[in-house]
Design a protein around this motif. Structure first.
Motif, PDB file in Angstrom:
ATOM      1  N   GLN A 187     -34.707  25.012  37.316  1.00 31.54           N
ATOM      2  CA  GLN A 187     -35.583  26.787  37.647  1.00 31.54           C
ATOM      3  C   GLN A 187     -35.595  26.685  36.802  1.00 31.54           C
ATOM      4  O   GLN A 187     -36.263  28.484  36.838  1.00 31.54           O
ATOM      5  CB  GLN A 187     -33.732  27.563  38.916  1.00 31.54           C
ATOM      6  CG  GLN A 187     -32.809  27.391  37.620  1.00 31.54           C
ATOM      7  CD  GLN A 187     -32.668  28.370  36.622  1.00 31.54           C
ATOM      8  OE1 GLN A 187     -33.986  29.001  36.953  1.00 31.54           O
ATOM      9  NE2 GLN A 187     -32.109  28.252  35.477  1.00 31.54           N
ATOM     10  N   ALA A 188     -35.343  26.530  35.659  1.00 28.70           N
ATOM     11  CA  ALA A 188     -35.644  27.139  33.784  1.00 28.70           C
ATOM     12  C   ALA A 188     -37.361  26.676  34.037  1.00 28.70           C
ATOM     13  O   ALA A 188     -37.980  26.906  32.847  1.00 28.70           O
ATOM     14  CB  ALA A 188     -34.903  26.966  33.373  1.00 28.70           C
ATOM     15  N   CYS A 211     -40.661  22.992  49.351  1.00 27.67           N
ATOM     16  CA  CYS A 211     -39.948  24.968  49.931  1.00 27.67           C
ATOM     17  C   CYS A 211     -40.443  25.252  48.616  1.00 27.67           C
ATOM     18  O   CYS A 211     -40.542  26.723  49.037  1.00 27.67           O
ATOM     19  CB  CYS A 211     -38.512  24.191  49.505  1.00 27.67           C
ATOM     20  SG  CYS A 211     -37.389  25.189  48.925  1.00 27.67           S
ATOM     21  N   MET A 212     -41.011  25.265  47.700  1.00 35.92           N
ATOM     22  CA  MET A 212     -41.769  26.655  47.416  1.00 35.92           C
ATOM     23  C   MET A 212     -42.859  26.864  48.101  1.00 35.92           C
ATOM     24  O   MET A 212     -43.156  28.071  47.660  1.00 35.92           O
ATOM     25  CB  MET A 212     -41.178  25.613  45.239  1.00 35.92           C
ATOM     26  CG  MET A 212     -40.477  25.660  43.996  1.00 35.92           C
ATOM     27  SD  MET A 212     -39.105  26.923  44.930  1.00 35.92           S
ATOM     28  CE  MET A 212     -40.323  27.538  43.283  1.00 35.92           C
ATOM     29  N   LYS A 246     -38.680  35.805  37.796  1.00 33.27           N
ATOM     30  CA  LYS A 246     -37.204  36.241  38.640  1.00 33.27           C
ATOM     31  C   LYS A 246     -37.633  36.102  40.415  1.00 33.27           C
ATOM     32  O   LYS A 246     -36.860  35.348  40.238  1.00 33.27           O
ATOM     33  CB  LYS A 246     -37.057  37.974  38.439  1.00 33.27           C
ATOM     34  CG  LYS A 246     -35.575  38.214  38.819  1.00 33.27           C
ATOM     35  CD  LYS A 246     -34.969  39.555  38.059  1.00 33.27           C
ATOM     36  CE  LYS A 246     -33.835  40.181  38.643  1.00 33.27           C
ATOM     37  NZ  LYS A 246     -33.505  41.092  39.149  1.00 33.27           N
ATOM     38  N   ALA A 247     -38.831  36.558  40.645  1.00 38.67           N
ATOM     39  CA  ALA A 247     -38.786  35.715  42.065  1.00 38.67           C
ATOM     40  C   ALA A 247     -38.528  34.156  42.149  1.00 38.67           C
ATOM     41  O   ALA A 247     -38.134  33.972  43.158  1.00 38.67           O
ATOM     42  CB  ALA A 247     -39.673  36.247  42.886  1.00 38.67           C
ATOM     43  N   TYR A 248     -39.593  33.926  40.875  1.00 41.75           N
ATOM     44  CA  TYR A 248     -39.742  32.211  41.262  1.00 41.75           C
ATOM     45  C   TYR A 248     -38.758  31.684  41.044  1.00 41.75           C
ATOM     46  O   TYR A 248     -37.898  30.974  42.295  1.00 41.75           O
ATOM     47  CB  TYR A 248     -40.826  31.908  40.408  1.00 41.75           C
ATOM     48  CG  TYR A 248     -41.143  30.295  40.094  1.00 41.75           C
ATOM     49  CD1 TYR A 248     -41.705  30.021  40.440  1.00 41.75           C
ATOM     50  CD2 TYR A 248     -40.265  29.872  39.297  1.00 41.75           C
ATOM     51  CE1 TYR A 248     -42.352  28.571  40.596  1.00 41.75           C
ATOM     52  CE2 TYR A 248     -40.460  28.268  38.713  1.00 41.75           C
ATOM     53  CZ  TYR A 248     -40.676  28.016  39.175  1.00 41.75           C
ATOM     54  OH  TYR A 248     -41.170  26.292  39.657  1.00 41.75           O
ATOM     55  N   ASP A 249     -37.599  32.438  40.271  1.00 44.79           N
ATOM     56  CA  ASP A 249     -36.383  31.502  40.044  1.00 44.79           C
ATOM     57  C   ASP A 249     -35.624  31.649  41.127  1.00 44.79           C
ATOM     58  O   ASP A 249     -34.979  30.629  40.896  1.00 44.79           O
ATOM     59  CB  ASP A 249     -35.799  31.921  38.375  1.00 44.79           C
ATOM     60  CG  ASP A 249     -36.103  31.083  37.398  1.00 44.79           C
ATOM     61  OD1 ASP A 249     -37.211  30.705  37.330  1.00 44.79           O
ATOM     62  OD2 ASP A 249     -36.360  32.624  36.036  1.00 44.79           O
ATOM     63  N   LYS A 250     -35.511  32.981  41.682  1.00 47.25           N
ATOM     64  CA  LYS A 250     -34.938  32.794  43.033  1.00 47.25           C
ATOM     65  C   LYS A 250     -34.512  32.037  43.811  1.00 47.25           C
ATOM     66  O   LYS A 250     -33.939  32.063  44.751  1.00 47.25           O
ATOM     67  CB  LYS A 250     -34.249  34.515  43.066  1.00 47.25           C
ATOM     68  CG  LYS A 250     -33.716  34.859  44.211  1.00 47.25           C
ATOM     69  CD  LYS A 250     -33.758  35.986  44.997  1.00 47.25           C
ATOM     70  CE  LYS A 250     -32.912  36.542  45.880  1.00 47.25           C
ATOM     71  NZ  LYS A 250     -33.088  38.027  46.137  1.00 47.25           N
ATOM     72  N   ALA A 251     -36.464  31.317  43.971  1.00 46.27           N
ATOM     73  CA  ALA A 251     -36.577  30.730  45.052  1.00 46.27           C
ATOM     74  C   ALA A 251     -36.179  29.996  45.028  1.00 46.27           C
ATOM     75  O   ALA A 251     -35.539  28.508  45.561  1.00 46.27           O
ATOM     76  CB  ALA A 251     -37.935  31.035  45.339  1.00 46.27           C
ATOM     77  N   LEU A 300     -26.394  26.335  44.248  1.00 49.75           N
ATOM     78  CA  LEU A 300     -26.843  27.975  44.879  1.00 49.75           C
ATOM     79  C   LEU A 300     -28.313  27.390  45.938  1.00 49.75           C
ATOM     80  O   LEU A 300     -28.693  26.879  45.874  1.00 49.75           O
ATOM     81  CB  LEU A 300     -26.998  29.017  44.153  1.00 49.75           C
ATOM     82  CG  LEU A 300     -25.912  28.879  43.198  1.00 49.75           C
ATOM     83  CD1 LEU A 300     -26.524  30.035  41.479  1.00 49.75           C
ATOM     84  CD2 LEU A 300     -24.328  29.605  43.700  1.00 49.75           C
ATOM     85  N   PRO A 301     -27.791  28.717  46.843  1.00 48.70           N
ATOM     86  CA  PRO A 301     -29.370  28.708  47.944  1.00 48.70           C
ATOM     87  C   PRO A 301     -30.852  28.533  46.952  1.00 48.70           C
ATOM     88  O   PRO A 301     -30.458  29.519  46.330  1.00 48.70           O
ATOM     89  CB  PRO A 301     -28.665  29.651  48.475  1.00 48.70           C
ATOM     90  CG  PRO A 301     -27.415  30.273  48.546  1.00 48.70           C
ATOM     91  CD  PRO A 301     -27.152  29.640  47.199  1.00 48.70           C
TER      92      PRO A 301
END
Length: 313
Positions: A26-27, A77-78, A158-163, A178-179
């Motif tokens: 995710q990073a 998914c992304m 931030k939105a990218y990392d959450k997704a 995590l989801p």
């Protein structure tokens, strides 16, 4: 001889390994595909890939196939969430290292130049095919989506990392996802997360199968005889022998040679010193290859019948 290659540094092959890597994904993810191309489900078979996916090569083993499926699903998914991600499969389908000697001619060609591969990075730092070289490490760690990520605003990142989601380590030490797309991709490749009890049961079964395989290989009369001849040849060549177990002798000399690597590694070693060490290593590796030729010709077919993944002492 353990079915493990210590010269192969990269290779994420187990579900647990992918989960550990997922926490890092995710990073630094990202891709160059458009969001509206994510409607098609990620492919699970070899063949032509969907847009934004990477093709699964024919004939890959099950572990490798699962990684491709997982990465393609993560990318899909992304895209559905309006972001982009390039599947990370660099190095997965590279030819298996010939250093173990299963293919004698291939191993001979490899060892004549690289030995076991330990000191080769000091002599061939710019060769990306040499595992451990500066060029190889740069290639393996390169982020194909760096430009895409750098162009995101702080809010978009931030939105990218959450997704994307991530893996979280609980106080118990267990990692849970995590989801997000990391979780979705993982489950497409490996199925739903398993409970600790399920993992413990699987581990127990695998350990028992490994013990049975080890006993079968080490109890094979032909392999025992060939291992003794292998050991005798090594002694005649001045190479120390610490075991004659069929499951261990094939890797014995390689593992012993690995102890010659300085604690500081080899990448920054003086090239002249590295060449001297590599020349010494090549000599040892060739003695090991020639002495073990008959043993390995008999051992690997039996290993295929009794897969053994542990490291025997």
């Amino acid at each position: 001889m353990a079915h493990i290659r210590i010269t192969r540094i990269f290779w994420p092959v187990a579900a647990a390994g992918v989960l550990a890597l997922a926490g890092c994904a995710q990073a630094d993810g990202g891709s160059a595909t458009s969001a509206d191309s994510g409607d098609r489900a990620a492919s699970s078979k070899a063949g032509a890939p969907a847009q934004g996916e990477v093709a699964i090569p024919e004939g890959v083993d099950e572990d490798t196939r699962r990684i491709y499926v997982s990465e393609n699903a993560k990318a899909a998914c992304m895209r559905k969430k309006g972001f982009t991600y390039t599947p990370r499969v660099a190095g997965l389908t590279a030819a298996a290292s010939p250093v173990d000697g299963q293919d004698y001619e291939l191993a001979k060609k490899y060892r004549e130049k690289f030995g076991f591969g330990f000191f080769a990075p000091a002599v061939y730092p710019d060769d990306p095919t040499v595992v451990g070289s500066k060029a190889h490490e740069a290639q393996e760690t390169a982020n194909p989506d760096r430009a895409y990520l750098d162009a995101l605003s702080p809010a978009q990142r931030k939105a990218y990392d959450k997704a994307m989601g991530s893996a979280k380590q609980l106080p118990s030490g267990k990692k849970v996802m995590l989801p997000g797309c990391v979780k979705e991709g993982f489950e497409k490749g490996y199925g739903p997360e398993k409970s600790q009890a399920e993992l413990d049961r699987e581990r127990a079964v695998n350990e028992e199968q490994d013990r049975a395989a080890k006993q079968a290989l080490n109890g094979d009369p032909q392999l025992i005889s060939l291992a003794q001849r292998f050991a005798s040849c090594l002694r005649d060549e001045g190479v120390a022998v610490t075991t004659t177990q069929p499951t261990a002798i094939g890797d014995m000399v390689k593992f012993a040679t690995a102890t010659l690597i300085p604690s500081s590694g080899v990448q920054n070693m003086d090239k002249e010193e590295g060449q001297a060490k590599l020349t010494q290593e090549i000599g040892i590796a060739m003695k090991d290859l020639e002495c073990g030729k008959e043993f390995r010709a008999a051992y690997f077919p039996e290993l295929a019948k009794h897969p053994f993944s542990g490291i025997a002492g």
